[in-house]
Scaffold this motif. Structure first.
Motif, PDB file in Angstrom:
ATOM      1  N   ASP A 126       0.819  -1.218   0.000  1.00 34.11           N
ATOM      2  CA  ASP A 126       0.000   0.000   0.000  1.00 34.11           C
ATOM      3  C   ASP A 126       0.846   1.260   0.000  1.00 34.11           C
ATOM      4  O   ASP A 126       0.493   2.280   0.597  1.00 34.11           O
ATOM      5  N   VAL A 127       1.984   1.181  -0.696  1.00 32.98           N
ATOM      6  CA  VAL A 127       2.846   2.339  -0.888  1.00 32.98           C
ATOM      7  C   VAL A 127       2.643   2.813  -2.320  1.00 32.98           C
ATOM      8  O   VAL A 127       2.985   2.087  -3.271  1.00 32.98           O
ATOM      9  N   PHE A 131       7.276   5.112 -11.618  1.00 37.30           N
ATOM     10  CA  PHE A 131       8.575   5.521 -12.138  1.00 37.30           C
ATOM     11  C   PHE A 131       8.623   7.045 -12.199  1.00 37.30           C
ATOM     12  O   PHE A 131       7.605   7.710 -12.410  1.00 37.30           O
ATOM     13  N   ALA A 132       9.805   7.586 -12.006  1.00 34.73           N
ATOM     14  CA  ALA A 132       9.976   9.036 -12.096  1.00 34.73           C
ATOM     15  C   ALA A 132       9.538   9.499 -13.487  1.00 34.73           C
ATOM     16  O   ALA A 132       9.960   8.939 -14.496  1.00 34.73           O
ATOM     17  N   VAL A 155      12.351   4.689  -8.876  1.00 33.92           N
ATOM     18  CA  VAL A 155      10.963   4.550  -8.416  1.00 33.92           C
ATOM     19  C   VAL A 155      10.723   5.596  -7.334  1.00 33.92           C
ATOM     20  O   VAL A 155      11.504   5.711  -6.386  1.00 33.92           O
ATOM     21  N   VAL A 156       9.637   6.342  -7.488  1.00 36.61           N
ATOM     22  CA  VAL A 156       9.335   7.430  -6.562  1.00 36.61           C
ATOM     23  C   VAL A 156       7.923   7.268  -6.009  1.00 36.61           C
ATOM     24  O   VAL A 156       7.099   6.528  -6.546  1.00 36.61           O
ATOM     25  N   SER A 157       7.650   7.985  -4.937  1.00 35.58           N
ATOM     26  CA  SER A 157       6.304   8.027  -4.386  1.00 35.58           C
ATOM     27  C   SER A 157       5.379   8.735  -5.370  1.00 35.58           C
ATOM     28  O   SER A 157       5.704   9.801  -5.898  1.00 35.58           O
ATOM     29  N   ALA A 158       4.214   8.141  -5.602  1.00 32.12           N
ATOM     30  CA  ALA A 158       3.238   8.757  -6.490  1.00 32.12           C
ATOM     31  C   ALA A 158       2.553   9.953  -5.851  1.00 32.12           C
ATOM     32  O   ALA A 158       1.872  10.726  -6.538  1.00 32.12           O
ATOM     33  N   THR A 159       2.724  10.129  -4.546  1.00 31.91           N
ATOM     34  CA  THR A 159       2.062  11.231  -3.855  1.00 31.91           C
ATOM     35  C   THR A 159       2.939  12.464  -3.723  1.00 31.91           C
ATOM     36  O   THR A 159       2.453  13.592  -3.845  1.00 31.91           O
ATOM     37  N   LYS A 163      12.108   9.762  -3.852  1.00 34.34           N
ATOM     38  CA  LYS A 163      12.658   8.509  -4.358  1.00 34.34           C
ATOM     39  C   LYS A 163      12.560   7.410  -3.320  1.00 34.34           C
ATOM     40  O   LYS A 163      12.946   7.590  -2.161  1.00 34.34           O
ATOM     41  N   LEU A 164      12.066   6.242  -3.750  1.00 31.87           N
ATOM     42  CA  LEU A 164      11.889   5.090  -2.875  1.00 31.87           C
ATOM     43  C   LEU A 164      12.841   3.947  -3.199  1.00 31.87           C
ATOM     44  O   LEU A 164      13.175   3.148  -2.330  1.00 31.87           O
TER      45      LEU A 164
END
Length: 271
Positions: A126-127, A131-132, A155-159, A163-164
């Motif tokens: 649920d994160v 992609f950036a 890969v980044v947070s969509a919110t 960067k994750l």
């Protein structure tokens, strides 16, 4: 499942190794698959915590005194990009090793395929991840998580766009290694302290870098299970293990190459 799921894959559940051994195991797994052995999926942690340098990274960007004092191992990856501080608790790492002729020749397509289970794992946790999709200027070029974002493998947070996960590929003649790091806990002070000669603040780091625990109420164990299950499902992999011969070769490779100062500081492969 992927189109590769009809091939022989082994899944090696999370193990803890030091930095040189983690890099050596990837290399040995690539040799195994090139010789006709199973493709490998592995999840692992770094013990002790390790700074892995990108292949072309200048060793002078490392605060060697801090790493020595804190017991942080330093090694060099065969893949490019900046250095990554792999905290024993805060980092979750994976590798996918497969024959080169079974993967797309186009780098973007290859990343898209091999990052599928990574995105599936974030979804299971649920994160919100993606992609950036926009360039952001580098904060500090020697650090992987503070470099300019790349849409193929960052890969980044969509919110909030932090960067994750960073992912990289190493293409050998007969095999491909993709390995990556998912940030479970940020540890910004330690992540920054392993690098020398910068003025990046903790606030600047946290503005650019996110962590799983920032977005989801998941223990590290649960996060590891999400990643492990996603990899296994993607490839329809069987539970597997290293052979004694592979471990013997990996220990020798780790000592001769990845723990060698000539490799870590000067990129000279002594093997």
């Amino acid at each position: 499942m992927t189109d590769l799921a009809d091939r022989e894959w082994r899944l090696i559940r999370e193990e803890a190794w030091d930095g040189p051994m983690n890099m050596a195991l990837d290399e040995i797994a690539a040799e195994t698959v090139a010789a006709g052995g199973p493709r490998t999926l592995r999840v692992y942690r770094w013990e002790p915590s390790t700074l892995s340098l990108g292949y072309n990274q200048d060793a002078e960007t490392v605060d060697w005194d801090y790493c020595d004092r804190e017991g942080i191992t330093v090694t060099r990856r065969p893949t490019g990009g900046g250095g990554i501080y792999h905290d024993t608790h805060g980092d979750i790492s994976y590798s996918i090793i497969a024959p080169a002729d079974e993967l797309p020749g186009d780098l973007m397509d290859s990343y898209d395929l091999l990052c599928t289970p990574i995105m599936d794992a974030f979804a299971d946790m649920d994160v919100p991840a993606t992609f950036a999709d926009e360039k952001r200027p580098a904060v500090y070029q020697p650090a992987c998580y503070l470099r300019e974002l790349h849409p193929a493998h960052d890969v980044v947070s969509a919110t909030d766009g932090r960067k994750l996960s960073g992912n990289a590929q190493y293409r050998r003649k007969d095999s491909v290694i993709q390995h990556g790091s998912l940030t479970y806990a940020g540890r910004p002070e330690r992540h920054l302290a392993v690098f020398s000669g910068h003025d990046v603040t903790v606030d600047a780091f946290e503005e650019r870098v996110g962590a799983i625990e920032d977005y989801a109420d998941r223990s590290r164990t649960a996060a590891v299970e999400s990643l492990t299950d996603a990899l296994a499902t993607w490839a329809d992999a069987d539970q597997g293990a290293w052979t004694e011969a592979e471990l013997t070769r990996a220990r020798a490779r780790a000592e001769q190459k990845y723990a060698a100062e000539s490799w870590t500081r000067d990129r000279e492969d002594p093997t």
